[in-house]
Enzyme design. Structure first.
Site, PDB file in Angstrom:
ATOM      1  N   LEU A 116      -1.779  -1.120  -3.937  1.00  0.00           N
ATOM      2  CA  LEU A 116      -2.879  -0.229  -3.564  1.00  0.00           C
ATOM      3  C   LEU A 116      -2.377   1.212  -3.538  1.00  0.00           C
ATOM      4  O   LEU A 116      -1.497   1.547  -2.743  1.00  0.00           O
ATOM      5  CB  LEU A 116      -3.433  -0.607  -2.184  1.00  0.00           C
ATOM      6  CG  LEU A 116      -3.817  -2.074  -1.950  1.00  0.00           C
ATOM      7  CD1 LEU A 116      -4.408  -2.237  -0.558  1.00  0.00           C
ATOM      8  CD2 LEU A 116      -4.790  -2.555  -3.015  1.00  0.00           C
ATOM      9  N   TYR A 170       0.844  -1.194   0.000  1.00  0.00           N
ATOM     10  CA  TYR A 170       0.000   0.000   0.000  1.00  0.00           C
ATOM     11  C   TYR A 170       0.882   1.247   0.000  1.00  0.00           C
ATOM     12  O   TYR A 170       1.829   1.350   0.775  1.00  0.00           O
ATOM     13  CB  TYR A 170      -0.898  -0.041   1.238  1.00  0.00           C
ATOM     14  CG  TYR A 170      -1.805   1.155   1.447  1.00  0.00           C
ATOM     15  CD1 TYR A 170      -2.241   1.951   0.392  1.00  0.00           C
ATOM     16  CD2 TYR A 170      -2.241   1.494   2.725  1.00  0.00           C
ATOM     17  CE1 TYR A 170      -3.074   3.023   0.592  1.00  0.00           C
ATOM     18  CE2 TYR A 170      -3.084   2.573   2.939  1.00  0.00           C
ATOM     19  CZ  TYR A 170      -3.488   3.339   1.871  1.00  0.00           C
ATOM     20  OH  TYR A 170      -4.320   4.419   2.090  1.00  0.00           O
ATOM     21  N   CYS A 171       0.563   2.183  -0.893  1.00  0.00           N
ATOM     22  CA  CYS A 171       1.256   3.477  -0.953  1.00  0.00           C
ATOM     23  C   CYS A 171       2.752   3.233  -1.202  1.00  0.00           C
ATOM     24  O   CYS A 171       3.118   2.492  -2.108  1.00  0.00           O
ATOM     25  CB  CYS A 171       0.992   4.258   0.331  1.00  0.00           C
ATOM     26  SG  CYS A 171       1.646   5.950   0.346  1.00  0.00           S
ATOM     27  N   LEU A 172       3.609   3.819  -0.409  1.00  0.00           N
ATOM     28  CA  LEU A 172       5.050   3.626  -0.582  1.00  0.00           C
ATOM     29  C   LEU A 172       5.444   2.173  -0.383  1.00  0.00           C
ATOM     30  O   LEU A 172       6.414   1.690  -0.987  1.00  0.00           O
ATOM     31  CB  LEU A 172       5.804   4.529   0.395  1.00  0.00           C
ATOM     32  CG  LEU A 172       7.327   4.551   0.326  1.00  0.00           C
ATOM     33  CD1 LEU A 172       7.800   4.836  -1.086  1.00  0.00           C
ATOM     34  CD2 LEU A 172       7.883   5.580   1.294  1.00  0.00           C
TER      35      LEU A 172
END
Length: 572
Positions: free
Chosen positions: A331, A303-305
Site C-alpha cells: 500500500l 504500508y508505506c515504508l
C-alpha cells in the site's frame, strides 16, 4: 583530530536544524548558486524576464481585474499556485485584482526559476520549490487585509475573531513548547476510540509487539494475514475508528489478522538498522504467526515504508527458497526511488550529511522534524489554511481520528533512517539489484507470489507513478489499484464513503508491460472503496473457509501478553 572536531560540527548543524526544520542551508545555497551563475550568463534572457515580462503581465492583469465581471467563474489559471483563490469570493473587486497580481507574480517567478540553460535539474527543482514557498507566504489568501472572508468576519465581529486567533496562537505555542498534542486529541485514545479492534498481544521483542485479532465470523480463510505498517507512524492508521478500520474490516470478512505495532524508539535505539527491522519485525512475526496457525502460508501486507521493507523481505525469502508467503500486498509503497516526487528535493549528499549530523547528535529523527518536511510538500493544506482558519478566522477545525493519529508521531533511529535515505532514495539500490540482506544482494524479480499494489492519485510521499514502477521490476502476477485521495486518506478509504473511486489493472505473470498513461486511459473507473477488491483478491488466493483456529493458546508458545492495542502504541 577528525574525531575531536566532528562532534562540534554536528552540534553546530543540530542547532541550525532547529531553525531550518532539518533543511540544509548548504544544499539551498548550492542550488541557488548554480541557478544564479547560469542566469547571469544569459543576460538577454534575464533582462527580458526581469524587465519586460513583469510590466506586460502587470498591465494585462490589472486591466482584466478592473473590467466588470459578467461571468463569475474564476479566471483560468488564477489559482494554479493557491487553489483557495478559486473560491467565487475572489471574483469581486478589489480581491480579483489581488488575485491577478498574485498570478502575475507567480508566472514571473516560474519564468525566473525554470528553463535556465545549464542548471542541474535537481538544483532547478529546488530553486523553483523555494520560489513557490516564498511566493506562498505573500498569497492574498494568507493576509487579513486582502482576504474577503477574514475581512467580513472581522467587520461582523468587531475584531473578536482576531482576538480569538491570538488566543489560539498562544495555546498552540504553549502546547508545542511542552510537546503536547493539539487540542481535541484526548478524544482519540488508542484502545478506546481508536485502535479498538479486539485482540491480544502474542509477541513482544525489543522492536515490536505482534497483535492477533479475535475472529468475528463462524468461518475464516485458512491463510493468516500479517499487516506491517511503517515505523514512521503508529500502526493504528490501519485501525482507526470502528467504521474506518481496515483491520476490523478484514477481520469481519473472515481473515485471521495479525498486525505489527512498532516501538517508538529513543536515543538508546540509535544503532538499529533496516536489517534489525527485517529480522525482529517481519521474520520474527512470520515465525510467530506460523507457530500460532501451523501448516499455512501467510498473506503479508505492508504500508508505506513497511511495504518497502516487506518487498525487501519477500525478495530475500525468494532468494533463499523460503516459501512461507502466500501473497504480498503493498500500500503506497515505493520499490523504485528514481522518481520519488517532491520528496526527492530533500535528498542529496549535502542534505543527507546535514540530517545525519542532526540524528547523530540526538540518536534519532524526531517526528516533528519529519512532519516539517512533509508539511513543506503541501503548504496550502498543512500550513497556510490551518493558520488562516485558526489565527485569522479565530476558528478551531474539529479534530478527527485521522488528524489525531497524524499528531501522534514517532521517531526513527539514526542508523535505520540514514541507511534508508542513502541506500534506497539516493542510491536506488533496491531497484538496481544492489541492496543486500544478510550480505547478499536481493532482486525483486525473484518474487513469484502474487502481488497486490495500491497507489493513490495525490500522494506526495509515494507518488503513484513511482509505486507503479514495480511492474518494471517484477514479472509475477500483479494487480495494481489506483485510488483517489492522498497517502493517508486514500488508504483509509472505507466502503460507504461518498465520492470514492478507483481503477484496477491485472497483469498476469510475464505479461507485457502496460505504461502508466495507458493504464489510466484504458482502465475502467469503479465507484466505491478499493477495500472489497483487496478482500476478493485475498479470498481468490486462499483456501476454502473453515472454522477459526484455536485462538490465544499457550501451546503455540505465544500466550497472550496483554490486550490490544498493547503497550508500544501508547508511548510518545
Amino acid at each position: 583530530m577528525q574525531d575531536a572536531v566532528d562532534p562540534w560540527d554536528r552540534m553546530l548543524h543540530a542547532g541550525m536544524a532547529k531553525f531550518t526544520r532539518g533543511v540544509s542551508p548548504a544544499s539551498l545555497m548550492l542550488a541557488w548558486s548554480d541557478w544564479a551563475i547560469h542566469l547571469a550568463a544569459q543576460p538577454m534572457r534575464s533582462t527580458q524576464v526581469m524587465m519586460v515580462h513583469p510590466w506586460l503581465r502587470a498591465v494585462a492583469s490589472a486591466s482584466q481585474a478592473l473590467q466588470p465581471q459578467a461571468d463569475t467563474s474564476p479566471t483560468p489559471g488564477a489559482h494554479e499556485h493557491d487553489r483557495r483563490l478559486a473560491d467565487p469570493a475572489w471574483d469581486a473587486w478589489p480581491f480579483a485584482m489581488y488575485r491577478e497580481a498574485y498570478r502575475a507574480g507567480a508566472r514571473w517567478l516560474d519564468d525566473m526559476s525554470t528553463g535556465v540553460p545549464g542548471v542541474e535539474q535537481h538544483h532547478e527543482q529546488i530553486v523553483a520549490f523555494a520560489a513557490r514557498h516564498l511566493l506562498g507566504i505573500g498569497s492574498p489568501a494568507n493576509l487579513p487585509a486582502t482576504h474577503p472572508e477574514v475581512l467580513r468576519k472581522t467587520l461582523a465581529s468587531a475584531g473578536l475573531n482576531l482576538l480569538q486567533g491570538a488566543l489560539n496562537w498562544r495555546e498552540d505555542l504553549q502546547r508545542n513548547l511542552q510537546g503536547l498534542p493539539p487540542p481535541g486529541a484526548e478524544a482519540f485514545t488508542p484502545g478506546v476510540q481508536v485502535a479498538a479492534t479486539p485482540g491480544k498481544v502474542v509477541l513482544r521483542n525489543a522492536l515490536m509487539e505482534l497483535i492477533q485479532y479475535s475472529p468475528t465470523t463462524p468461518t475464516v480463510h485458512p491463510e493468516p494475514l500479517l499487516i506491517m505498517s511503517a515505523w514512521i507512524m503508529k500502526y493504528y492508521i490501519l485501525d482507526l475508528s470502528p467504521h474506518n478500520s481496515l483491520i476490523r474490516y478484514l477481520v469481519e470478512q473472515g481473515h485471521t489478522v495479525f498486525a505489527i505495532s512498532w516501538k517508538n524508539v529513543d536515543a538508546g535505539d540509535r544503532d538499529l538498522g533496516i536489517d534489525d527491522y527485517l529480522s525482529l519485525g517481519l521474520m520474527a512475526s512470520l515465525d510467530a504467526v506460523r507457530a500460532i496457525v501451523p501448516g499455512q502460508r501467510v498473506h503479508a501486507l505492508g504500508y508505506c515504508l513497511g511495504g518497502t521493507l516487506l518487498a525487501i523481505g519477500a525478495a530475500a525469502m525468494a532468494r533463499d527458497h523460503d516459501d512461507r508467503l502466500a501473497s504480498v500486498t503493498l500500500l503506497a509503497a515505493q520499490t523504485d526511488f528514481s522518481e520519488p516526487g517532491e520528496l526527492g528535493l530533500f535528498i542529496d549528499e549535502s542534505q543527507l550529511s546535514f540530517v545525519e549530523d542532526l540524528m547523530a547528535r540526538q540518536g534519532y529523527l524526531d517526528s516533528s522534524q519529519m512532519a516539517g518536511a512533509f508539511a513543506l510538500l503541501r503548504p496550502v493544506d498543512l500550513i497556510w489554511s490551518p493558520m488562516v482558519r485558526s489565527y485569522l478566522m479565530g476558528e478551531r477545525a474539529p479534530l478527527n481520528d485521522l488528524m489525531a493519529w497524524n499528531a501522534d508521531g514517532t521517531r526513527m533511529p539514526f542508523r535505520m533512517h540514514a541507511d534508508y535515505l542513502r541506500s534506497l532514495f539516493l542510491d536506488n539500490s533496491l531497484a538496481q539489484g544492489k541492496y543486500q540482506v544478510a550480505g547478499q544482494p536481493v532482486s525483486l524479480g525473484d518474487i513469484e507470489v502474487p502481488v497486490f499494489v495500491v497507489g493513490t492519485v495525490s500522494d506526495h510521499v509515494a507518488p503513484w507513478r513511482s509505486v507503479y514502477k514495480l511492474n518494471l521490476l517484477c514479472d509475477t502476477d500483479i494487480t495494481f489499484v489506483l485510488t483517489d485521495g492522498g497517502h493517508n486518506a486514500g488508504i483509509v478509504n472505507e466502503p460507504g464513503h461518498g465520492r470514492r473511486h478507483y481503477r484496477a489493472l491485472h497483469r498476469a505473470r510475464n505479461a507485457p508491460y502496460v505504461p502508466p498513461d495507458k493504464f489510466v486511459a484504458e482502465a475502467a473507473q469503479v465507484d466505491g472503496s478499493w477495500w472489497p477488491a483487496l478482500h476478493r483478491w485475498l479470498a481468490a488466493h486462499s483456501g476454502a473457509r473453515r472454522k477459526p483456529p484455536r485462538m490465544f493458546h499457550a501451546a503455540s508458545g505465544h500466550a497472550p501478553l496483554c490486550d490490544a492495542p498493547g503497550t508500544y502504541v501508547r508511548t510518545r
